[in-house]
Design an enzyme around this catalytic site. Structure first.
Site, PDB file in Angstrom:
ATOM      1  CE  LYS A   1       1.337  -6.466  -9.405  1.00 14.26           C
ATOM      2  NZ  LYS A   1       2.142  -7.701  -9.587  1.00 14.26           N
TER       3      LYS A   1
ATOM      4  CG  ASP B   1      -6.567  -3.697   6.273  1.00 11.95           C
ATOM      5  OD1 ASP B   1      -7.613  -4.357   6.271  1.00 11.95           O
ATOM      6  OD2 ASP B   1      -5.932  -3.416   5.240  1.00 11.95           O
TER       7      ASP B   1
END
Ligand SMILES: CCCCCCCCCCCCCC(=O)SCCNC(=O)CCNC(=O)[C@H](O)C(C)(C)COP(=O)(O)OP(=O)(O)OC[C@H]1O[C@@H](n2cnc3c(N)ncnc32)[C@H](O)[C@@H]1OP(=O)(O)O
Length: 240
Positions: free
Chosen positions: A200, A154
């Site tokens: 995005k 992440d």
């Protein structure tokens, strides 16, 4: 083997490791393993220390050598995200609280938590993280906890998205775990931006052994660019 030295004018530098290891790092980098301790300067944790294995040091040297050609840059790593952001870009960000730390840098002792360093290749929209999981990240006996692998993935894809698109939040992270990561081993967390659609950012990431022989995990991520005042705020981040 420990000592203090004065280097670069009045800056007091602390030798962070046994002289032999430091000699190794100094020979490779010039900057060596000194951590500037002048007041107000945050500690850069993305530098070799005595807990780094031979594999980790060799991989670090390999990537550091590639920074000389200019395509790759080492990303410094401080224990608070705000320390990565130059003063002018801090406007609009929450003020720093004294007692918060970046999760990956929450264990101060060397070698037992997340030992890692990230390198950015802007032209390839790629961030590669060299990661050596320490003994406090254990899941199944002897292996890194799946959550620690998710964390380093992440953070690697998050850093990649930040450099490509600016301030982001992870919207979706999907991970396939193929082979457990032994504690103390070294893996390459290789992330890249696959596409950007409006706000995005779509990324992919592989976690592989140093020799490339073992694929430990594969991930895809979707990050969302935070829009500030209707404009994507690019956050400049120091590189070296
Ligand atoms: C670089 C150097 C610095 C180094 C610093 C140290 C490293 C640290 C690195 C830090 C790394 C740490 C990283 C962390 O730990 S980030 C912390 C973990 N993440 C979060 O807490 C995020 C929580 N979620 C949110 O804040 C919002 O939901 C966000 C901001 C994500 C979107 O809310 P927003 O209101 O903006 O958008 P929207 O809801 O109008 O949706 C818009 C579009 O997006 C699509 N969508 C939304 N969600 C999802 C989803 N889950 N899957 C698939 N798609 C999704 C949606 O379909 C729609 O598509 P379309 O209809 O437009 O086609």
């Amino acid at each position: 083997a420990w000592g203090w030295g004065l280097q670069g004018g009045s800056r007091l530098w602390v030798l962070e490791a046994p002289r032999s290891l430091c000699a190794h790092a100094c020979a490779q980098t010039g900057a060596g393993m000194f951590t500037p301790v002048s007041p107000g300067r945050p500690k850069d944790y993305a530098l070799p220390n005595a807990s780094w294995s031979r594999d980790m040091l060799d991989l670090y040297d390999r990537f550091l050598a590639m920074t000389k050609e200019g395509l790759w840059k080492r990303i410094p790593s401080y224990n608070n995200v705000l320390d990565h952001i130059p003063g002018k870009a801090l406007r609009g960000l929450p003020s720093r609280k004294k007692d918060t730390r970046l999760f990956l840098r929450s264990i101060e002792a060397e070698g037992v938590g997340f030992e890692y360093v990230m390198f950015l290749n802007s032209s390839e929209k790629r961030v590669v993280c060299l990661f050596q999981p320490g003994s406090y990240l254990e899941g199944h006996p002897g292996f890194a906890h799946g959550g620690s692998i998710a964390t380093i993935i992440d953070s690697t894809i998050g850093s990649c998205a930040i450099f490509v698109a600016g301030r982001v939040m992870t919207a979706n992270l999907s991970i396939n775990y193929m082979s457990p990561v032994p504690l103390g081993s070294v893996v390459l967390v290789d992330s890249k931006v696959d596409k950007v659609e409006g706000r995005k950012v779509f990324l992919s990431c592989k976690v592989q052994s140093v020799d490339g022989g073992t694929l430990h995990a594969e991930a895809t991520g979707k990050d969302r660019v935070q829009v500030a005042q209707g404009v994507c705020k690019r956050v400049g981040v120091g590189l070296c």
